[in-house]
Structures are given as C-alpha cells and as structure tokens.
Design an enzyme around this catalytic site. Structure first.
Site, PDB file in Angstrom:
ATOM      1  N   GLY A  35     -10.568   4.492  13.490  1.00 18.49           N
ATOM      2  CA  GLY A  35      -9.760   5.784  13.890  1.00 18.49           C
ATOM      3  C   GLY A  35      -8.886   5.338  15.192  1.00 18.49           C
ATOM      4  O   GLY A  35      -8.075   5.943  15.495  1.00 18.49           O
ATOM      5  N   ASP A  36      -9.212   4.275  15.832  1.00 20.69           N
ATOM      6  CA  ASP A  36      -8.739   3.919  17.318  1.00 20.69           C
ATOM      7  C   ASP A  36      -8.628   2.283  17.369  1.00 20.69           C
ATOM      8  O   ASP A  36      -8.954   1.967  18.619  1.00 20.69           O
ATOM      9  CB  ASP A  36      -9.090   4.756  18.273  1.00 20.69           C
ATOM     10  CG  ASP A  36      -8.260   4.727  19.494  1.00 20.69           C
ATOM     11  OD1 ASP A  36      -7.031   4.510  19.506  1.00 20.69           O
ATOM     12  OD2 ASP A  36      -8.744   4.918  20.672  1.00 20.69           O
ATOM     13  N   LEU A  37      -8.446   1.639  16.255  1.00 22.07           N
ATOM     14  CA  LEU A  37      -8.526   0.342  16.317  1.00 22.07           C
ATOM     15  C   LEU A  37      -7.237  -0.470  17.171  1.00 22.07           C
ATOM     16  O   LEU A  37      -6.196  -0.437  16.474  1.00 22.07           O
ATOM     17  CB  LEU A  37      -8.729  -0.421  15.083  1.00 22.07           C
ATOM     18  CG  LEU A  37      -9.190  -1.853  14.982  1.00 22.07           C
ATOM     19  CD1 LEU A  37     -10.698  -2.126  15.703  1.00 22.07           C
ATOM     20  CD2 LEU A  37      -9.244  -2.152  13.610  1.00 22.07           C
TER      21      LEU A  37
ATOM     22  N   ASN B 166     -10.105  -1.858  22.189  1.00 19.62           N
ATOM     23  CA  ASN B 166     -11.322  -1.467  21.752  1.00 19.62           C
ATOM     24  C   ASN B 166     -12.219  -2.406  21.058  1.00 19.62           C
ATOM     25  O   ASN B 166     -12.962  -2.072  20.079  1.00 19.62           O
ATOM     26  CB  ASN B 166     -10.910  -0.328  20.658  1.00 19.62           C
ATOM     27  CG  ASN B 166     -10.796   0.998  21.518  1.00 19.62           C
ATOM     28  OD1 ASN B 166     -11.009   1.109  22.822  1.00 19.62           O
ATOM     29  ND2 ASN B 166     -10.394   1.793  20.833  1.00 19.62           N
TER      30      ASN B 166
END
Length: 121
Positions: free
Chosen positions: A63-65, A69
């Site tokens: 979802g926030d790759l 991260n």
C-alpha cells in the site's frame, strides 16, 4: 493519513471510493476546494473505462511500497510502514514509481513473476 478500507466487490469500486474519493473528501475538508468536489463526479464516471477489458485478480498489497519503506537485515529483506489492502497489483508499482523506489532489475523481476497488463505503460 488514516486508510479507508471498506470492502468492495471489485477493484474499480474500491479504488474510486476508498482511495480517490477519500482523497477528494480530504481535499474538500482541509482546503475548502469546492472545484474538486464539483469535478469529481465527471472524473469518477470515466474511471471504469480505464480498466475495461482487464481481469483484475486481487493481490495483498503493501500500500505504500517505495524505497524509503524497505531495508534489510543480515539475513533477509525487510518491508515496513504498510498501509495494506487488497487491490490491483500495479497499484504498488505506481506508488513506487512516484517516489523513484526501485531499480530496473526490481521491475524486470517483478514482471517476470507478474506480467504487465495491457496498457501498463
């Protein structure tokens, strides 16, 4: 930001309501931008045509790759700060591209495992 992850029966419905529509709501609330609210129904009606003819198999997404991260230990890669949901696998790639997340080797290996959909580029 909090995530809206209400269940939807298909990806387009989820994406429009929980990702894009939620952002429109935040813009209107935080900035009082009535023009976004006024234009949203026009844009919203066009979105399904962008996915026409695609068979989307839901994938569990980070979802926030992006590069900020991910990390690694002595033994294995580590992925953190997730905003997980089920969706179109290419959603991850869009986020990663926006933030210049990965090398060409990463994308080549990814598409070897999950081939590009028609119209990917």
């Amino acid at each position: 930001l909090p995530q809206k992850n209400e269940w939807a029966d298909d990806w387009v419905e989820f994406f429009v309501r929980n990702r894009l529509g939620y952002q429109v709501d935040l813009i209107e609330k935080e900035y009082g931008d009535w023009e976004v609210r006024e234009l949203w129904p026009v844009v919203q009606q066009k979105i399904p045509s962008l996915f026409a003819g695609l068979e989307i198999q839901p994938a569990l997404l980070h979802g926030d790759l992006w590069g900020g991260n991910i990390g690694e230990t002595d033994k294995e890669p580590v992925v953190f700060d997730p905003a997980s949901f089920y969706g179109h696998s290419e959603f991850e790639l869009a986020i990663a591209k926006i933030f210049h997340g990965f090398t060409d080797d990463f994308y080549a290996a990814y598409h070897k495992k999950i081939p590009k959909e028609k119209g990917f580029e």
